[in-house]
Design a protein around this motif. Structure first.
Motif, mmCIF file in Angstrom:
data_model
loop_
_atom_site.group_PDB
_atom_site.id
_atom_site.type_symbol
_atom_site.label_atom_id
_atom_site.label_comp_id
_atom_site.label_asym_id
_atom_site.label_seq_id
_atom_site.Cartn_x
_atom_site.Cartn_y
_atom_site.Cartn_z
ATOM 1 N N ALA A 1 1.241 4.109 -3.078
ATOM 2 C CA ALA A 1 0.680 5.440 -2.829
ATOM 3 C C ALA A 1 1.198 6.478 -3.821
ATOM 4 C CB ALA A 1 0.993 5.873 -1.402
ATOM 5 N N GLY A 2 2.428 6.296 -4.287
ATOM 6 C CA GLY A 2 2.956 7.207 -5.289
ATOM 7 C C GLY A 2 3.601 8.454 -4.715
ATOM 8 N N ILE A 3 3.675 8.570 -3.374
ATOM 9 C CA ILE A 3 4.255 9.781 -2.777
ATOM 10 C C ILE A 3 5.461 9.456 -1.908
ATOM 11 C CG2 ILE A 3 2.156 11.171 -2.822
ATOM 12 C CD1 ILE A 3 1.689 10.337 0.112
ATOM 13 N N PHE A 4 5.855 8.182 -1.854
ATOM 14 C CA PHE A 4 6.975 7.803 -0.993
ATOM 15 C C PHE A 4 8.117 7.216 -1.804
ATOM 16 C CE2 PHE A 4 3.230 6.969 1.869
ATOM 17 C CZ PHE A 4 3.391 8.121 2.609
ATOM 18 N N ASP A 5 9.331 7.472 -1.286
ATOM 19 C CA ASP A 5 10.508 6.745 -1.728
ATOM 20 C C ASP A 5 10.681 5.663 -0.662
ATOM 21 O OD1 ASP A 5 12.974 5.849 -2.455
ATOM 22 O OD2 ASP A 5 14.052 7.657 -1.801
ATOM 23 N N LEU A 6 10.103 4.493 -0.912
ATOM 24 C CA LEU A 6 9.987 3.462 0.112
ATOM 25 C C LEU A 6 11.298 2.679 0.222
ATOM 26 C CD1 LEU A 6 7.806 2.400 2.040
ATOM 27 C CD2 LEU A 6 7.142 0.765 0.275
ATOM 28 N N GLU B 1 -3.872 5.943 6.991
ATOM 29 C CA GLU B 1 -3.570 6.959 8.009
ATOM 30 C C GLU B 1 -2.240 7.647 7.702
ATOM 31 O OE1 GLU B 1 -5.287 8.093 10.467
ATOM 32 O OE2 GLU B 1 -6.874 6.611 10.827
ATOM 33 N N ILE B 2 -1.237 6.830 7.352
ATOM 34 C CA ILE B 2 0.096 7.372 7.050
ATOM 35 C C ILE B 2 0.030 8.258 5.809
ATOM 36 C CG2 ILE B 2 2.440 6.740 6.331
ATOM 37 C CD1 ILE B 2 2.050 4.132 8.017
ATOM 38 N N ILE B 3 -0.673 7.767 4.781
ATOM 39 C CA ILE B 3 -0.764 8.510 3.516
ATOM 40 C C ILE B 3 -1.508 9.832 3.737
ATOM 41 C CG2 ILE B 3 -1.803 8.466 1.205
ATOM 42 C CD1 ILE B 3 -1.308 5.293 1.412
ATOM 43 N N TYR B 4 -2.568 9.792 4.543
ATOM 44 C CA TYR B 4 -3.329 11.007 4.830
ATOM 45 C C TYR B 4 -2.426 12.023 5.539
ATOM 46 C CZ TYR B 4 -6.881 14.046 6.891
ATOM 47 O OH TYR B 4 -7.635 15.127 7.259
ATOM 48 N N ASP C 1 0.831 -1.216 0.000
ATOM 49 C CA ASP C 1 0.000 0.000 0.000
ATOM 50 C C ASP C 1 0.863 1.263 0.000
ATOM 51 O OD1 ASP C 1 -2.296 -1.481 0.027
ATOM 52 O OD2 ASP C 1 -2.751 -1.158 2.155
ATOM 53 N N LEU C 2 1.914 1.266 0.843
ATOM 54 C CA LEU C 2 2.760 2.460 0.928
ATOM 55 C C LEU C 2 3.533 2.644 -0.378
ATOM 56 C CD1 LEU C 2 3.995 2.051 4.613
ATOM 57 C CD2 LEU C 2 2.273 3.651 3.737
ATOM 58 N N GLY C 3 3.940 1.552 -0.986
ATOM 59 C CA GLY C 3 4.628 1.639 -2.272
ATOM 60 C C GLY C 3 3.704 2.129 -3.365
ATOM 61 N N ALA D 1 -4.147 -3.445 7.711
ATOM 62 C CA ALA D 1 -2.963 -2.890 7.026
ATOM 63 C C ALA D 1 -3.373 -1.736 6.113
ATOM 64 C CB ALA D 1 -2.267 -3.985 6.218
ATOM 65 N N HIS D 2 -4.514 -1.903 5.378
ATOM 66 C CA HIS D 2 -5.017 -0.827 4.512
ATOM 67 C C HIS D 2 -5.312 0.427 5.339
ATOM 68 C CE1 HIS D 2 -5.146 -3.211 0.961
ATOM 69 N NE2 HIS D 2 -6.316 -3.803 1.138
ATOM 70 N N ARG D 3 -5.956 0.232 6.514
ATOM 71 C CA ARG D 3 -6.343 1.403 7.327
ATOM 72 C C ARG D 3 -5.117 2.131 7.856
ATOM 73 N NH1 ARG D 3 -11.329 -1.521 10.516
ATOM 74 N NH2 ARG D 3 -12.702 -1.602 8.694
ATOM 75 N N PHE D 4 -4.136 1.355 8.324
ATOM 76 C CA PHE D 4 -2.926 1.992 8.856
ATOM 77 C C PHE D 4 -2.176 2.705 7.728
ATOM 78 C CE2 PHE D 4 1.513 1.597 10.707
ATOM 79 C CZ PHE D 4 1.341 2.666 11.577
ATOM 80 N N ALA D 5 -2.099 2.063 6.557
ATOM 81 C CA ALA D 5 -1.439 2.696 5.402
ATOM 82 C C ALA D 5 -2.145 4.003 5.046
ATOM 83 C CB ALA D 5 -1.448 1.751 4.202
#
Lengths: 448, 245
Positions: free
Chosen positions: A74-79, A164-167, A70-72, A158-162
């Motif tokens: 998102a398109g806004i992180f260099d994971l 939260e981070i993305i928000y 999910d974090l990968g 995992a989706h919900r936590f991701a």
């Protein structure tokens, strides 16, 4: 004078498009679609198992993989690659050594970590997001989840936590990890409506009508799906209730002829669609309960595939064949202020971006009998009419649909005789195939 | 020269028309070929269907007899013994074609069963079913790429279609609008609707009552052929006529 300007204008236009479009295009799309130009370097630690319950390892594996994906996506992180992660698996704020995460080779500005346990059929997850450079007060986020201990819920948590981070790190825009994609699949033998999670997981049929159903469009509150289906008297707009799990009546949608390509307003109160009830396919608007249909276009030739400006619910983009090959136009909801947006070729299937700024659509700029060239996905900035091609030399692409975050687009890609659903970032990068069974088409991304 | 071609062309067309019309009255296949090797005896074949005219759902007894044949089959039923009796339940009018092959050559025979719809409609006197006759007389029309206006070569077809419909006032029809595989499904559905409506309007102008015509666009959902060639695309860009059941 006249002679000069005639020569000069195309020359200037060519020059400008050569200069500006290929070089600058990425930037305006990235800015407008909230992708930004600077990605935050984020590490996602594997969560620490804190119970000896036999269910724990399997659910932890699902959770870790889903959160990372999910974090990968998102398109806004260099994971940070998982192979760079420190040996120690921090399970709580007391256990994390921030220096390990901010130093080479991790170099993370942010780190997500936590613990996961199962007991008595319950799944308990603690998740944190820490700012590695703010050692005095590093906590950005702390969350606790207590759900049934199933694979589905491990994914959901995992989706919900991701999200939260993305928000929190993505400028206050909701993540899309819990959104759905509706689409058409023929894998049961007839074209039916199917649904899947945004990442292609959990694919399942919604309708079982045994006819040909096309163009699913989910309502903004996720309660209903409007679509078109073939019956004895032609194509009717039909309505499926996701809450009731069955078809519900939609009186304004069946009149004989072709009634198709429904589009919801963002407030869920009205639906625009194409109907040939007047003897020619025109754009009509009907209330969401199927009453009060009225016509807004009056040109001979096909008028189809409307999409509302979700910011105003007062303008529409649609496809018209009034001058020959189909082109994208925009107009006000009473049919006035018509503007043509595309300058030629074969342009279809517009979808209006959530922030109202862009259209995405399918365009074959060299279309014609025997002409080479592909049908590709494009994004156009409505105010400037500048456009950017997102897909290149990869099959025939159609039916792009914006994700609610404005950063992602889902579309169909036909390669040979096989058609599948793909997603990508709104700048055309990170293209992922989501379906791999049967023929799949006409994706529609849910509003939330 | 010019004048001669002017005369020649209609003459040729006339000959072609007569030839085409002549084809419609299909004669039963010729009796078994006589020319065979002198050593082997030519096979014989006989088949009867009783009764030869039924309502859908009824049974028919097929009985056949062959001689001097080693490979005997009935089309649609597969290989069968040299003589036999079999009960069949055809749902549409069917011609049972018995083929007997032997060292001395090939023989065949046919038996036709005419099936009428359950509510006993008068059995047509000709050998063609109503559906076959319709298909032979009401022909599809074809369109240019991304267009829905009636082509000049379709006008003759349409007027022939209209006159057949005028002389058969009880037939109702469905016009299907079809498109080639290129382009987008939603747009093609609208284009197919325009094509089917154009065909309907032409028939209505030629005197066919609009109430006899049902119009459905299939866009590119039900292609006639699936090759990515211009000849296939052309066959798919059409308004197709069928009887409304």
């Amino acid at each position: 004078m006249k002679f000069h300007s005639r020569l000069l204008a195309p020359a200037l236009f060519t020059f400008a498009s050569l200069l500006s479009v290929p070089l600058m295009a990425q930037d305006w799309v990235r800015t407008g679609s909230n992708l930004g130009n600077e990605r935050i370097r984020l590490a996602a630690a594997d969560f620490k198992p804190t119970s000896a319950d036999p269910q724990t390892p399997a659910l932890k594996a699902v959770f870790d993989a889903t959160l990372y994906s999910d974090l990968g996506n998102a398109g806004i992180f260099d994971l940070v690659s998982k192979s760079f992660a420190p040996q120690a698996m921090p399970g709580s704020p007391q256990e994390i050594n921030l220096a390990q995460w901010s130093a080479d080779p991790v170099n993370a500005a942010m780190v997500a970590f936590g613990s996961l346990s199962t007991a008595n059929g319950r799944l308990l997850v603690y998740g944190w997001l820490f700012d590695t450079r703010n050692t005095a007060n590093p906590q950005v986020l702390g969350k606790q989840y207590n759900e049934a201990a199933t694979q589905d819920m491990a994914r959901t948590v995992a989706h919900r936590f991701a999200d939260e981070i993305i928000y929190r790190l993505g400028g206050g825009i909701n993540g899309i990890a819990e959104t759905k994609i509706y689409f058409i699949s023929s894998r049961t033998g007839s074209k039916e409506i199917w649904a899947m999670d945004y990442d292609g997981e959990n694919q399942h049929p919604v309708t079982h009508l045994g006819s040909i159903s096309i163009s699913p469009r989910v309502s903004p509150d996720n309660s209903r799906i409007a679509f078109a289906s073939l019956g004895r008297e032609g194509w009717a707009i039909r309505m499926y209730s996701l809450e009731l799990g069955r078809m519900v009546s939609f009186p304004g949608g069946s009149t004989g002829g072709a009634n198709q390509s429904p589009a919801w307003t963002a407030d869920g109160n009205r639906i625009a669609f194409s109907s040939s009830r007047s003897g020619d396919p025109e754009i009509w608007i009907v209330d969401a309960n199927g009453s009060n249909p009225h016509r807004i276009t009056y040109f001979k030739g096909p008028d189809v595939s409307p999409t509302w400006n979700p910011k105003t619910n007062a303008q529409l983009a649609w496809v018209s064949g009034r001058t020959g090959l189909p082109q994208i136009y925009i107009m006000d909801q009473d049919g006035s202020n018509v503007h043509r947006m595309t300058d030629g070729g074969y342009a279809v299937s517009p979808s209006w971006s959530p922030n109202g700024q862009f259209l995405t659509f399918s365009w074959n700029r060299k279309y014609g009998p025997g002409a080479p060239g592909g049908q590709d996905i494009y994004v156009m900035d409505i105010a400037s009419m500048r456009w950017l091609q997102l897909t290149h030399d990869a099959g025939s692409n159609d039916f792009p649909s914006w994700a609610p975050d404005g950063r992602h687009i889902v579309f169909q890609r036909q390669l040979g005789s096989q058609t599948d659903i793909w997603s990508m970032l709104a700048d055309g990068t990170e293209q992922h195939q989501l379906t791999r069974s049967g023929n799949n088409s006409m994706p529609n991304w849910s509003w939330k | 020269m010019n004048r001669r071609t002017r005369i020649l062309v209609p003459a040729l067309v006339l000959v072609a028309l007569v030839a085409v019309a002549g084809c419609k009255k299909k004669q039963p296949p010729a009796p078994p070929p006589a020319a065979t090797a002198p050593a082997a005896t030519a096979p014989t074949a006989q088949i009867t269907a009783t009764p030869s005219s039924i309502s859908a759902g009824d049974q028919v007894e097929l009985s056949w007899k062959t001689t001097d044949a080693s490979d005997i089959s009935i089309e649609g039923l597969g290989t069968v013994p040299s003589t036999g009796v079999k009960t069949v339940t055809p749902t549409v009018s069917t011609t049972y074609h018995l083929i007997a092959r032997g060292e001395g050559g090939t023989a065949d025979a046919t038996a036709r069963v005419v099936v009428s719809a359950p509510p006993a409609v008068a059995v047509p006197t000709n050998t063609m079913s109503a559906e076959e006759e319709f298909k032979a007389n009401v022909q599809d029309i074809f369109f240019d790429y991304d267009a829905y206006d009636i082509r000049s070569d379709a006008e003759g077809t349409l007027s022939h279609d209209a006159s057949y419909l005028a002389s058969h006032p009880n037939i109702k029809i469905v016009i299907g609008g079809y498109c080639d595989e290129r382009g987008s499904s939603e747009y093609n559905l609208a284009l197919g609707q325009n094509r089917a409506d154009a065909a309907k309007n032409a028939l209505v102008s030629a005197g066919v009552a609009a109430s006899r015509i049902r119009v459905i666009s299939y866009g590119k959902e039900k292609p006639f052929c699936t090759e990515s060639t211009e000849s296939c695309w052309q066959q798919n860009r059409r308004a197709g006529f069928s009887m409304d059941q």
